[in-house]
Every structure is written in C-alpha cells, then in structure tokens.
Scaffold this motif. Structure first.
Motif, mmCIF file in Angstrom:
data_model
loop_
_atom_site.group_PDB
_atom_site.id
_atom_site.type_symbol
_atom_site.label_atom_id
_atom_site.label_comp_id
_atom_site.label_asym_id
_atom_site.label_seq_id
_atom_site.Cartn_x
_atom_site.Cartn_y
_atom_site.Cartn_z
ATOM 1 N N GLU A 65 0.814 -1.225 0.000
ATOM 2 C CA GLU A 65 0.000 0.000 0.000
ATOM 3 C C GLU A 65 0.849 1.278 0.000
ATOM 4 O O GLU A 65 0.325 2.365 -0.211
ATOM 5 C CB GLU A 65 -0.909 0.027 1.239
ATOM 6 C CG GLU A 65 -2.009 -1.008 1.214
ATOM 7 C CD GLU A 65 -3.116 -0.670 0.228
ATOM 8 O OE1 GLU A 65 -3.403 0.530 0.027
ATOM 9 O OE2 GLU A 65 -3.686 -1.614 -0.356
ATOM 10 N N ASN A 86 3.779 -1.137 -6.448
ATOM 11 C CA ASN A 86 2.545 -0.350 -6.544
ATOM 12 C C ASN A 86 1.529 -0.982 -7.484
ATOM 13 O O ASN A 86 0.325 -0.776 -7.321
ATOM 14 C CB ASN A 86 2.843 1.072 -7.010
ATOM 15 C CG ASN A 86 3.391 1.976 -5.942
ATOM 16 O OD1 ASN A 86 3.806 3.074 -6.212
ATOM 17 N ND2 ASN A 86 3.387 1.555 -4.682
ATOM 18 N N LEU A 87 1.988 -1.744 -8.444
ATOM 19 C CA LEU A 87 1.066 -2.411 -9.376
ATOM 20 C C LEU A 87 0.091 -3.333 -8.644
ATOM 21 O O LEU A 87 -1.069 -3.436 -9.026
ATOM 22 C CB LEU A 87 1.846 -3.244 -10.402
ATOM 23 C CG LEU A 87 2.447 -2.496 -11.578
ATOM 24 C CD1 LEU A 87 3.376 -3.422 -12.350
ATOM 25 C CD2 LEU A 87 1.363 -1.961 -12.478
ATOM 26 N N LYS A 89 -1.335 -3.126 -5.696
ATOM 27 C CA LYS A 89 -2.451 -2.369 -5.117
ATOM 28 C C LYS A 89 -3.403 -1.911 -6.215
ATOM 29 O O LYS A 89 -4.615 -2.078 -6.098
ATOM 30 C CB LYS A 89 -1.912 -1.175 -4.336
ATOM 31 C CG LYS A 89 -2.942 -0.184 -3.880
ATOM 32 C CD LYS A 89 -2.318 1.012 -3.208
ATOM 33 C CE LYS A 89 -1.479 1.760 -4.224
ATOM 34 N NZ LYS A 89 -0.870 2.964 -3.809
ATOM 35 N N ASP A 90 -2.857 -1.354 -7.272
ATOM 36 C CA ASP A 90 -3.687 -0.797 -8.327
ATOM 37 C C ASP A 90 -4.422 -1.869 -9.125
ATOM 38 O O ASP A 90 -5.589 -1.687 -9.488
ATOM 39 C CB ASP A 90 -2.850 0.083 -9.247
ATOM 40 C CG ASP A 90 -2.362 1.352 -8.550
ATOM 41 O OD1 ASP A 90 -2.902 1.676 -7.473
ATOM 42 O OD2 ASP A 90 -1.459 2.012 -9.070
ATOM 43 N N ARG A 93 -7.627 -3.388 -7.382
ATOM 44 C CA ARG A 93 -8.858 -2.589 -7.252
ATOM 45 C C ARG A 93 -9.939 -3.079 -8.138
ATOM 46 O O ARG A 93 -10.110 -3.249 -9.172
ATOM 47 C CB ARG A 93 -8.579 -1.130 -7.573
ATOM 48 C CG ARG A 93 -7.859 -0.458 -6.468
ATOM 49 C CD ARG A 93 -7.784 1.000 -6.743
ATOM 50 N NE ARG A 93 -6.494 1.454 -6.243
ATOM 51 C CZ ARG A 93 -6.023 2.650 -6.403
ATOM 52 N NH1 ARG A 93 -6.688 3.508 -7.082
ATOM 53 N NH2 ARG A 93 -4.884 2.992 -5.902
#
Length: 93
Positions: A65, A86-87, A89-90, A93
């Motif tokens: 996160e 970061n990928l 988390k994104d 979604r």
C-alpha cells in the motif's frame, strides 16, 4: 567461471515450485515478498530487501500500500521496484 553452489542455490526455483504446489497459505510474509521481488530483481538475493521492507513498513499489506516515494526511501528499492510493488495495489482494485 561457474559459481560454487551454496545453501541458497536454487532458492528461487524451490520457492516458485512450492507456490505452485501449495499456494500462499503456508508462506510467511518474507517468502511472499521474496517471491514478488523475484520478478523485478534479477540475479540478486531478495531476502535482505524483503526484510528491510517488512521492517520499515511493518507488514506485507503496508508494503504493497506504500507510496512509490516512501518505498524508494528503503535502501535497495529502485524506482522500478517501487512501481512494480505499486502495481499490486492498483491491479487489485
């Protein structure tokens, strides 16, 4: 010149095979993070980096996160590694 085998030789392959057999249920956070890092950190032991990240952030979910800039504050985390983390988390979604 060929490298001399060590206790760590084949660690990546063993971890991948274990994941394919068992999934993540019996993995600890270090092993999960190592497995993730295998795909963006080539030819380097990912264990110390996984430990630094978990020590800094406190948990795997907090690592995933964390903002890119904060990830890059951890020694050894490059921009590519931060973007890769970061990928998760994104995409989730």
């Amino acid at each position: 010149m060929q490298k001399k085998p060590t206790i760590h030789s084949g660690h990546r392959q063993r971890l991948k095979e274990r994941f394919c057999r068992e999934g993540l249920d019996n993995f600890n956070e270090i092993n999960v993070l190592e497995l993730i890092l295998f795909y963006c950190v080539q030819r380097r032991d990912t264990n110390p980096l996984a430990h630094r990240l978990l020590s800094y952030f406190g948990s795997l979910s907090k690592v995933l996160e964390a903002p890119r800039e904060e990830l890059m504050a951890v020694e050894g985390v490059t921009e590519n590694i931060a973007i890769y983390l970061n990928l998760f988390k994104d995409v989730g979604r």
